[in-house]
Motif scaffolding. Structure first.
Motif, mmCIF file in Angstrom:
data_model
loop_
_atom_site.group_PDB
_atom_site.id
_atom_site.type_symbol
_atom_site.label_atom_id
_atom_site.label_comp_id
_atom_site.label_asym_id
_atom_site.label_seq_id
_atom_site.Cartn_x
_atom_site.Cartn_y
_atom_site.Cartn_z
ATOM 1 N N LYS A 17 -32.661 -1.374 19.152
ATOM 2 C CA LYS A 17 -33.844 -0.576 19.492
ATOM 3 C C LYS A 17 -33.715 -0.015 20.919
ATOM 4 O O LYS A 17 -33.994 1.163 21.162
ATOM 5 C CB LYS A 17 -35.091 -1.463 19.374
ATOM 6 N N ARG A 20 -31.077 2.775 21.174
ATOM 7 C CA ARG A 20 -31.628 4.056 20.700
ATOM 8 C C ARG A 20 -32.575 4.643 21.750
ATOM 9 O O ARG A 20 -32.556 5.853 22.010
ATOM 10 C CB ARG A 20 -32.379 3.867 19.378
ATOM 11 N N TYR A 21 -33.387 3.792 22.350
ATOM 12 C CA TYR A 21 -34.343 4.205 23.386
ATOM 13 C C TYR A 21 -33.608 4.866 24.559
ATOM 14 O O TYR A 21 -34.032 5.897 25.072
ATOM 15 C CB TYR A 21 -35.125 2.968 23.847
ATOM 16 N N CYS A 22 -32.475 4.290 24.951
ATOM 17 C CA CYS A 22 -31.688 4.824 26.071
ATOM 18 C C CYS A 22 -30.873 6.048 25.669
ATOM 19 O O CYS A 22 -30.644 6.944 26.484
ATOM 20 C CB CYS A 22 -30.741 3.762 26.623
ATOM 21 N N TYR A 24 -31.692 8.285 23.502
ATOM 22 C CA TYR A 24 -32.596 9.419 23.307
ATOM 23 C C TYR A 24 -32.804 10.201 24.602
ATOM 24 O O TYR A 24 -32.849 11.422 24.613
ATOM 25 C CB TYR A 24 -33.936 8.903 22.758
ATOM 26 N N GLN A 25 -32.921 9.483 25.705
ATOM 27 C CA GLN A 25 -33.206 10.102 27.001
ATOM 28 C C GLN A 25 -32.795 9.142 28.105
ATOM 29 O O GLN A 25 -32.862 7.940 27.924
ATOM 30 C CB GLN A 25 -34.719 10.381 27.040
ATOM 31 N N ARG A 27 -32.936 6.682 31.055
ATOM 32 C CA ARG A 27 -33.996 5.736 31.438
ATOM 33 C C ARG A 27 -33.606 5.029 32.730
ATOM 34 O O ARG A 27 -32.419 4.884 33.036
ATOM 35 C CB ARG A 27 -34.184 4.666 30.359
#
Length: 160
Positions: A17, A20-22, A24-25, A27
């Motif tokens: 998770k 994917r979070y990182c 995407y954009q 951070r």
């Protein structure tokens, strides 16, 4: 797979998770810590996930700072003071702040500033000269442009 607030998430699911979070954009550490705090994980698991993200280059503070500075400057037309303030709020180091600001060329910086000031000036409907000056000054300072640039430009556009 969606988890209800009471349900725990496995370590592997949490890693996927966060990857994917990182991906995407870009951070920063603060974004990651905030996101992990919502996942009901033990502190050791959070630390391991952050380490994993760093080791696999999903999380890179310098890359984040550069990307953030470029984006806020080119898209939102922010000045350096606002960019610095926002990066400091996100806990970005002094070294990475300086590196990030190098992403903005002085020529582009001044060109964008003059363009922004003139565009805003042309939209001001205020007839009172002092109120018009104040509105333009407030607008440019809020966006983080340097005081000396702002007053120089306002004096050029709205002379006393």
């Amino acid at each position: 797979m969606h988890t209800s607030p009471k349900q725990s998430i496995t370590f592997t699911e949490a890693i996927k998770k966060m990857e994917r979070y990182c991906a995407y954009q870009e951070r920063c550490h603060k974004d990651i810590q905030d996101k992990l705090s919502t996942m009901r994980l033990i502190p050791e698991a959070r630390e391991k996930i952050i380490l994993h993200l760093l080791e696999h280059n999903f999380l890179n503070e310098e890359r984040f700072a550069k990307s953030y500075a470029r984006g806020k400057f080119s898209i939102k037309k922010w000045g350096k003071k606002r960019i610095i303030r926002e990066l400091k709020y996100r806990g970005i180091s002094e070294y990475n702040l300086k590196t990030a600001l190098k992403e903005i060329s002085e020529k582009d910086y001044l060109h964008t500033f003059h363009e922004l000031a003139e565009k805003k000036y042309s939209t001001l409907k205020e007839t009172d000269k002092n109120k018009k000056r104040k509105k333009l000054v407030d607008y440019l300072l809020y966006r983080g442009w340097e005081t000396n640039l702002v007053y120089e430009k306002v004096n050029e556009l709205i002379p006393f």
